[in-house]
Structures are given as structure tokens and as C-alpha cells.
Design a protein around this motif. Structure first.
Motif, PDB file in Angstrom:
ATOM      1  N   ALA A 273       7.122   3.857  -3.243  1.00  0.00           N
ATOM      2  CA  ALA A 273       6.949   2.424  -3.028  1.00  0.00           C
ATOM      3  C   ALA A 273       5.883   1.860  -3.958  1.00  0.00           C
ATOM      4  O   ALA A 273       5.041   2.588  -4.499  1.00  0.00           O
ATOM      5  CB  ALA A 273       6.565   2.155  -1.577  1.00  0.00           C
TER       6      ALA A 273
ATOM      7  N   GLY B 218       3.606  -1.395   0.001  1.00  0.00           N
ATOM      8  CA  GLY B 218       2.617  -0.991   0.995  1.00  0.00           C
ATOM      9  C   GLY B 218       1.791  -2.097   1.601  1.00  0.00           C
ATOM     10  O   GLY B 218       1.427  -2.033   2.783  1.00  0.00           O
TER      11      GLY B 218
ATOM     12  N   ILE C 191      -1.025   4.529  -3.180  1.00  0.00           N
ATOM     13  CA  ILE C 191       0.352   4.403  -2.673  1.00  0.00           C
ATOM     14  C   ILE C 191       1.348   4.518  -3.819  1.00  0.00           C
ATOM     15  O   ILE C 191       2.363   5.228  -3.721  1.00  0.00           O
ATOM     16  CB  ILE C 191       0.536   3.064  -1.927  1.00  0.00           C
ATOM     17  CG1 ILE C 191      -0.297   3.049  -0.648  1.00  0.00           C
ATOM     18  CG2 ILE C 191       2.006   2.808  -1.608  1.00  0.00           C
ATOM     19  CD1 ILE C 191      -0.416   1.675  -0.002  1.00  0.00           C
TER      20      ILE C 191
ATOM     21  N   THR D 200       3.840   7.797  -3.512  1.00  0.00           N
ATOM     22  CA  THR D 200       5.077   7.481  -2.781  1.00  0.00           C
ATOM     23  C   THR D 200       6.068   6.851  -3.758  1.00  0.00           C
ATOM     24  O   THR D 200       5.754   6.607  -4.925  1.00  0.00           O
ATOM     25  CB  THR D 200       4.823   6.488  -1.621  1.00  0.00           C
ATOM     26  OG1 THR D 200       4.602   5.175  -2.153  1.00  0.00           O
ATOM     27  CG2 THR D 200       3.625   6.896  -0.777  1.00  0.00           C
TER      28      THR D 200
ATOM     29  N   LEU E  38       3.597   4.176   4.991  1.00  0.00           N
ATOM     30  CA  LEU E  38       3.331   4.372   3.561  1.00  0.00           C
ATOM     31  C   LEU E  38       1.869   4.773   3.336  1.00  0.00           C
ATOM     32  O   LEU E  38       1.576   5.570   2.441  1.00  0.00           O
ATOM     33  CB  LEU E  38       3.666   3.097   2.774  1.00  0.00           C
ATOM     34  CG  LEU E  38       5.149   2.803   2.562  1.00  0.00           C
ATOM     35  CD1 LEU E  38       5.348   1.474   1.847  1.00  0.00           C
ATOM     36  CD2 LEU E  38       5.812   3.936   1.769  1.00  0.00           C
TER      37      LEU E  38
END
Length: 405
Positions: A175, A253, A169, A173, A144
């Protein structure tokens, strides 16, 4: 100071009931769990062989009930010889005269890692013998990190970096950047204390003064506010182990948790790392909350001296090393030594859990631990949900803690 309710209820029970064990040569032990660790079975047999006429009788009680059972029996005047308890409760037990001191020599104290004895002490007296120890470290998902444009081999070293990485993050992403537990659960308070101790903060000082309303603790609470937008959505719905499960699923993450996660991660496809907890602007070095469980020796049994002797035997260096290296392998070691050196060589991921001890601190001891815990959880939740600003929440909580010190 004991509250009137504590004095009235516990005092009445103690005044009206005095019961001794049926056999003065037997030490009853409330043992938490569904089975006795083989290391402790061997230790009991060895101690009994060295102490003719004495026996130790463990009573298995589930983790959720064992401490309450020990408390209820002691308050009713039918105490067990000793019990496995959270060290956080020792002050309350001691002030209600339910347990006896467990003096330690300078040599005994020196055998532990720094600050371990502080977790069982107040007013310069030790009130329990540490038997289990936990610290926390920082975990990150390297894949990640890479997907977010971060260096996968470089974890954050400061809170500022941690918050910035969580933002990157989250924005780059699918996430969440960070896993922040804020459920109405004890480890919400524990997690916040890691931030307090990684910024050289305190809640209560050695003289029993509430010192939480300080720049160091305010900075920790502000960091909570700043990282919340990049954390798992709905933080108040999650406790620590639930956050860990999300990390194990690859959906967050960064988290802070115990070494047990490392054992679980070894069986996954996640590309992960573990490091010292990131530190705040006033930190002196990597820190962590030092959580211990202890053996408490209850008063009024007639076996206090022998129970103390056994408690020290069953937690002695050789027995403890075997216990920590066996079924209790997810525990942080209580003492340095060759066994720890060997453990670090075999599993380098252990190092951060040892690093944090030097600048770590104990669970604050209060006369009403649950009262303290609830105040801290409410403070954290009010900031995480946006219902209060950090300074407002901190000042309110510090004032409320005066009732429980």
C-alpha cells in the motif's frame, strides 16, 4: 481593492438595471441541492407563522450552479433576498456592494465555537451567517500499520512521525503510506491549509497583508515534498474524495478528511482509527482549516432587514442542532452545547473534529477567491511534481497573491 474588470462589469450591470422583487413581503432564497431539508421546511413555516404577511420562497439550484446563479442575478440587478454561498466569496461580494453586512451581537458571536465568526468577517464586519461547517481529522488503517511493523493503536502526532510512518508503510507493504491530493481542484488548496494551520501559519493577516512567505508555511510545503515519495503515486490525478475512496479500498495507510469517512468506514471491514491532525514544529495545538458556508443577504431587494432576521432564525441554535443532527449529519457542529456532548458520547470518533477548532483558522478571504485558489494549487503541484523547490514556489506564490488580496 476591486479590480478594474470587476468594477467595470458589475458596476455597469448595477448602473443599468435596478429590479425589486415582485412582492416586497417575499424573501427569495437560493437553496443549494435537489431538495429542501425537512428541518428548514419546518423553520420556514414557523417563521412565517410568527411574521404575518411574509413568506420565504426557496429556489432549489444544484450545488454546481447555485452560487453562480446568485452572483449572476445580483450583478444583473435582479438579486435574490438571500443565498447559500461559500464563505470564501463574501469579501468579493461585499467589495462589489452586492451584499449587506449582517451585524452580530457579542452574545451571538460568543455562541459559536472559536474562530467561526472569523470565516464570515473582514475589516471587523460580519458579511454572512454561518449555516454549514466542516473540519478535518487524521485517519489510519490499523492493519496496514501492523503489517508495516508500526503500533496499530498509535497514530503519528507530528509531521515528522507522519512522514516516517508513511515511509515505513510504503517500504513494508503493498500500500501507499499516505494519500496526498494535488489535483487541480479546490480541496487541494484546502488540504494544504490544514498543514498551514497545524503549524501556526497564516496566508493573509487581519490587515490584509500577505504573510505566507514565512518559516511556518515553508515548513508545511517542505513536509509536502518529504511525504510525496511515500504517497499515492501521481498525486496530481487525485482530489480529496478520490483519495478517500482509495483508503476505503484498503490501499493507503493514512489520510486527512472529514467525518463523512467515518460513516462510510462503519460499513467496511477496515480496522481503522481517527485522531487529531499531526502537527508541525511550530504548532500551538491541534488545528484544522475551518470551512463554512453561509447565508448572504443581497442588497437592492427591499427586504434586507427581514432576510437578515430570517437568516438568523433559520441558523439559530435549536434549528441548527436539528439540521446538523439530521440529514446534514456529516457537518461539524457550529456551536458547543448539550447536543454536541450527546453526539460525542454516542460517537467518540467525533472528538478530533472538535479538537481542531481551537487552533484552526478560516479560509483566507480574497477579492478574487478563484485567483487565490489557483495560485495555491499551482504552488502545491509544482512542489509535488518536483518542478520547484519549496522556498522558490512559496516566494513566487506569495508575490502572485498580492494581485488578489
Amino acid at each position: 481593492m476591486t479590480t478594474p474588470t470587476q468594477k467595470g462589469l458589475i458596476g455597469l450591470l448595477l448602473a443599468t438595471t435596478t429590479a425589486l422583487p415582485a412582492f416586497a413581503e417575499d424573501i427569495s432564497w437560493i437553496y443549494c441541492g435537489d431538495k429542501i431539508d425537512p428541518v428548514h421546511e419546518t423553520a420556514i413555516a414557523d417563521w412565517e407563522a410568527q411574521n404575518e404577511g411574509w413568506t420565504v420562497t426557496p429556489e432549489l439550484v444544484g450545488w454546481a450552479q447555485c452560487q453562480d446563479k446568485a452572483t449572476t442575478l445580483a450583478a444583473a440587478g435582479s438579486p435574490v433576498g438571500m443565498a447559500y454561498v461559500g464563505s470564501r466569496t463574501l469579501k468579493e461580494f461585499a467589495l462589489n456592494e452586492l451584499i449587506v453586512p449582517v451585524p452580530m451581537t457579542d452574545e451571538e458571536k460568543a455562541g459559536y465555537y472559536p474562530h467561526i465568526v472569523d470565516t464570515v468577517s473582514f475589516d471587523g464586519t460580519q458579511w454572512g451567517v454561518p449555516i454549514a461547517f466542516s473540519t478535518k481529522a487524521f485517519y489510519w488503517n490499523k492493519d496496514l500499520f501492523e503489517a508495516a511493523g508500526l503500533d496499530p493503536e498509535t497514530p503519528p502526532k507530528t509531521w515528522a512521525e507522519e512522514i516516517a510512518f508513511a515511509k515505513q508503510i510504503t517500504e513494508n507493504t503493498d500500500a501507499a503510506g499516505y494519500g496526498l491530493p494535488a489535483k487541480t481542484f479546490d480541496n487541494t488548496m484546502h488540504q494544504f491549509m490544514h498543514w498551514v494551520y497545524t503549524n501556526n501559519g497564516q496566508v493573509i493577516d487581519a490587515d490584509g497583508n500577505i504573510v505566507m512567505d514565512s518559516p511556518e508555511v515553508l515548513a508545511a510545503l517542505q513536509a509536502y515534498k518529504d511525504i510525496t515519495p511515500y504517497s499515492v503515486e501521481g498525486a496530481t490525478a487525485y482530489e480529496q474524495n478520490e483519495i478517500r475512496a482509495i483508503f476505503l479500498d484498503g490501499s493507503v495507510g493514512m489520510i486527512q478528511t472529514s467525518v463523512g469517512a467515518a460513516f462510510l468506514l462503519e460499513d467496511t471491514d477496515i480496522n481503522w482509527g481517527v485522531a487529531d491532525l499531526p502537527v508541525g514544529p511550530d504548532s500551538e495545538g491541534a488545528g484544522t482549516l475551518l470551512i463554512t458556508d453561509s447565508l448572504a443577504i443581497f442588497s437592492g431587494t427591499g427586504v434586507e432587514d427581514k432576510a437578515t432576521e430570517f437568516a438568523k432564525f433559520v441558523t439559530s441554535a435549536s434549528v441548527q442542532e436539528a439540521y446538523e443532527g439530521g440529514g446534514a449529519a456529516s457537518l461539524t457542529p457550529l456551536r458547543p452545547g448539550q447536543a454536541v456532548d450527546d453526539m460525542l458520547a454516542a460517537g467518540p470518533y467525533w472528538q478530533p473534529f472538535i479538537d481542531g477548532i481551537e487552533f484552526g483558522g478560516p479560509e483566507p478571504l480574497f477579492t478574487d477567491y478563484k485567483g487565490f485558489q489557483n495560485v495555491m494549487i499551482e504552488m502545491v503541484q509544482s512542489v509535488v511534481t518536483g518542478d520547484a523547490e519549496p522556498q522558490e514556489a512559496l516566494t513566487k506564490a506569495a508575490a502572485e497573491l498580492e494581485e488578489y488580496k
